[in-house]
Design a protein around this motif. Structure first.
Motif, short mmCIF file in Angstrom:
data_model
loop_
_atom_site.label_atom_id
_atom_site.label_comp_id
_atom_site.label_asym_id
_atom_site.label_seq_id
_atom_site.Cartn_x
_atom_site.Cartn_y
_atom_site.Cartn_z
N VAL A 105 -11.97 -129.32 9.10
CA VAL A 105 -11.71 -128.09 8.82
C VAL A 105 -11.28 -127.44 10.29
O VAL A 105 -11.57 -127.87 11.43
CB VAL A 105 -12.93 -127.32 8.32
N ASP B 91 -12.63 -122.47 3.99
CA ASP B 91 -11.42 -122.92 4.13
C ASP B 91 -11.09 -124.18 3.31
O ASP B 91 -11.99 -125.00 3.09
CB ASP B 91 -10.96 -123.42 5.69
N GLU B 92 -9.78 -124.58 3.02
CA GLU B 92 -9.72 -125.62 1.99
C GLU B 92 -9.75 -126.90 2.85
O GLU B 92 -10.13 -127.98 2.28
CB GLU B 92 -8.23 -125.68 1.38
#
Length: 130
Positions: free
Chosen positions: A126, A51-52
């Motif tokens: 995250v 995930d970014e």
């Protein structure tokens, strides 16, 4: 037990264009490097968590040496702590090449000993694991 993600290191290199010079002497403002830290942190999150992620905060930033247009920066991020949703990352930006406009418009050189320009410690978050 240590999380396997601790020690994960990601490196980016970026040329600093002359269009980013903000001050006399072709100096670039510190926010430019903080933006690069955000970019390398994004890749860390992708590699570690798929995930970014989101940058939550900096606990420390040190501007140690000027960054100039025409420099090539090496930006390194290393995960130092993994929490449930947070990751602590140490950052360092080094000048590895430097423009030498006094020798000619496009003159540049490799810096024999890279110059530490900026260091920082930051926290990213995250999503919770599914």
């Amino acid at each position: 037990m240590t999380d396997a993600r601790v020690g994960l290191t990601v490196t980016h290199r970026r040329y600093v264009p002359y269009g980013h010079a903000h001050y006399a002497g072709n100096l670039v403002d510190g926010a430019y490097v903080l933006g690069l830290f955000g970019d390398v942190a994004t890749e860390v999150c992708i590699r570690s968590d798929g995930d970014e992620g989101l940058f939550a905060s900096y606990s420390e930033v040190q501007f140690r040496s000027p960054v100039r247009a025409g420099d090539v920066l090496e930006v390194v991020a290393t995960v130092t702590r993994v929490g449930t949703r947070s990751r602590t990352i140490d950052f360092v930006a080094r000048v590895v090449c430097r423009g030498r406009p006094e020798r000619g418009e496009s003159a540049a050189e490799v810096v024999v000993e890279p110059v530490v320009a900026v260091t920082a410690t930051g926290t990213v978050v995250v999503p919770a694991a599914a």
